[in-house]
Design a protein around this motif. Structure first.
Motif, PDB file in Angstrom:
ATOM      1  N   ILE A  21     -56.944  39.080 -43.838  1.00 22.47           N
ATOM      2  CA  ILE A  21     -58.001  38.422 -43.069  1.00 22.47           C
ATOM      3  C   ILE A  21     -58.177  39.111 -41.723  1.00 22.47           C
ATOM      4  CG2 ILE A  21     -58.635  36.311 -41.836  1.00 22.47           C
ATOM      5  CD1 ILE A  21     -57.459  34.714 -44.140  1.00 22.47           C
ATOM      6  N   GLU A  25     -61.541  40.695 -40.188  1.00 25.02           N
ATOM      7  CA  GLU A  25     -62.059  40.269 -38.887  1.00 25.02           C
ATOM      8  C   GLU A  25     -62.278  41.459 -37.952  1.00 25.02           C
ATOM      9  OE1 GLU A  25     -60.959  36.260 -37.026  1.00 25.02           O
ATOM     10  OE2 GLU A  25     -59.127  36.888 -38.038  1.00 25.02           O
ATOM     11  N   VAL A  79     -61.089  27.385 -42.645  1.00 28.17           N
ATOM     12  CA  VAL A  79     -61.491  28.441 -41.724  1.00 28.17           C
ATOM     13  C   VAL A  79     -62.163  27.741 -40.549  1.00 28.17           C
ATOM     14  CG1 VAL A  79     -62.903  30.498 -41.374  1.00 28.17           C
ATOM     15  CG2 VAL A  79     -61.801  30.100 -43.585  1.00 28.17           C
ATOM     16  N   ARG A 111     -56.811  28.868 -40.825  1.00 29.19           N
ATOM     17  CA  ARG A 111     -57.035  30.105 -40.084  1.00 29.19           C
ATOM     18  C   ARG A 111     -58.154  29.889 -39.058  1.00 29.19           C
ATOM     19  NH1 ARG A 111     -55.163  35.578 -40.219  1.00 29.19           N
ATOM     20  NH2 ARG A 111     -56.484  36.691 -38.719  1.00 29.19           N
ATOM     21  N   MET A 113     -60.822  31.446 -36.472  1.00 27.91           N
ATOM     22  CA  MET A 113     -61.564  32.683 -36.268  1.00 27.91           C
ATOM     23  C   MET A 113     -62.403  32.555 -34.999  1.00 27.91           C
ATOM     24  SD  MET A 113     -63.045  33.630 -40.061  1.00 27.91           S
ATOM     25  CE  MET A 113     -63.803  35.135 -39.430  1.00 27.91           C
ATOM     26  N   LYS A 125     -67.869  37.315 -39.975  1.00 25.40           N
ATOM     27  CA  LYS A 125     -67.015  37.682 -41.111  1.00 25.40           C
ATOM     28  C   LYS A 125     -66.559  36.470 -41.927  1.00 25.40           C
ATOM     29  CE  LYS A 125     -66.906  42.127 -40.339  1.00 25.40           C
ATOM     30  NZ  LYS A 125     -67.434  43.097 -41.317  1.00 25.40           N
ATOM     31  N   VAL A 129     -64.151  36.359 -45.393  1.00 24.40           N
ATOM     32  CA  VAL A 129     -62.845  35.694 -45.313  1.00 24.40           C
ATOM     33  C   VAL A 129     -62.750  34.597 -46.373  1.00 24.40           C
ATOM     34  CG1 VAL A 129     -61.391  34.207 -43.880  1.00 24.40           C
ATOM     35  CG2 VAL A 129     -62.436  36.253 -42.890  1.00 24.40           C
TER      36      VAL A 129
END
Length: 312
Positions: A21, A25, A79, A111, A113, A125, A129
């Motif tokens: 990931i 990114e 995400v 996660r 971002m 992105k 992802v």
């Protein structure tokens, strides 16, 4: 290095997933190789967008949703797109902090971002992802937007189902009725539903939905929750699951996947064409054309013809 990370990824190693990931990114040169390698393993897991104005409890609500899904053994990935730090370029707020009750669960992957300047509520992105997470094998993928209010419409193109979270008394709900969020919602959730004005906002949204043309053929849902007290969350989770089933049965799930693949292929082709076009001295020709336009010798339209016809 990429080969070893992919090997870990295919062995269901979350460290491998996290590092891949990061490469995506950072727009690493290996991004295409990564997506190419994992694409055959994608299973089209439901992608649920969680969006709405900031400060209304999206993360708290999402944490309760995850806890409910985990009771039935479903694995969940999140995400969370957060504002970008002006100093490091990373995410200022982390969903690991805001969802502390679930981030240590082995069946949950979270996660954060950084939005990195994106004004559509999600990072550029995010789609790639989510593809990676899908191929890893999670049952549900949730995308929580940055929470910038009225411009979070990109989430519709990145998720199968869009959940718009609002709250009474703040005024954000009324503003949302005037904005793009009203057009993209599949499920509208009035969080903090025990506060004054919650029922009125529910009725207002339902009335507004009756006036607008349905975009999907599946009737949007409107409901109340109080995430801090875990009220209405089980009903919301059931509605999300039922909504996903109805989208699959109606073919909308498959159409979304087709549209995503079409857009992905188009982007790859456009990128290749552009890369090829600016070879063979055209970058130098562009610089010369710029100077000629500045001097009044040619117009930008003539410069276009020169570049396309390779006259320089």
């Amino acid at each position: 290095m990429v080969e070893s990370l992919l090997d870990k990824f295919f062995k269901k190693n979350e460290v491998g997933l996290a590092k891949l990931i990061t490469l995506i990114e950072d727009d690493d040169a290996a991004t295409d190789e990564i997506i190419h390698s994992i694409f055959p393993r994608m299973q089209n897991s439901p992608r649920i967008g969680i969006t709405g104005p900031p400060g209304i409890g999206k993360s708290t609500l999402l944490e309760k949703i995850i806890m409910d899904l985990r009771k039935t053994g479903k694995t969940v990935a999140v995400v969370g797109v957060d504002p970008t730090s002006p100093f490091t370029g990373g995410a200022i707020l982390g969903d690991r902090i805001r969802m502390s009750k679930v981030y240590l669960d082995k069946g949950v992957f979270i996660r954060s971002m950084a939005s990195r300047g994106s004004r559509g509520g999600i990072a550029g992105k995010t789609k790639s992802v989510c593809d990676l997470i899908d191929a890893f094998g999670f049952d549900y993928i949730f995308i929580e937007t940055v929470g910038v209010g009225q411009v979070e419409i990109d989430i519709m193109d990145a998720s199968h189902v869009t959940v718009v979270v609002l709250a009474p008394e703040s005024g954000d709900g009324i503003q949302t009725l005037k904005a793009g969020l009203m057009e993209i919602g599949d499920i509208f959730v009035i969080n903090k539903g025990d506060r004054d004005g919650a029922d009125e906002l529910v009725n207002l949204i339902r009335y507004t939905l009756e006036l607008k043309q349905d975009k999907s053929g599946v009737e949007p849902l409107v409901m109340k929750t109080t995430a801090t007290k875990n009220i209405g969350v089980d009903k919301l989770v059931g509605s999300i699951e039922e909504f996903c089933i109805s989208l699959k049965n109606s073919g909308i799930f498959e159409n979304k996947k087709k549209n995503w693949i079409k857009k992905q292929i188009s982007v790859l082709v456009e990128r290749e064409v552009l890369d090829t076009f600016w070879q063979n001295g055209r970058k130098t020709a562009l610089a010369n054309c710029v100077e000629d336009v500045l001097k009044g010798k040619i117009t930008p339209f003539e410069a276009k013809k020169i570049l396309l016809e390779k006259k320089r």
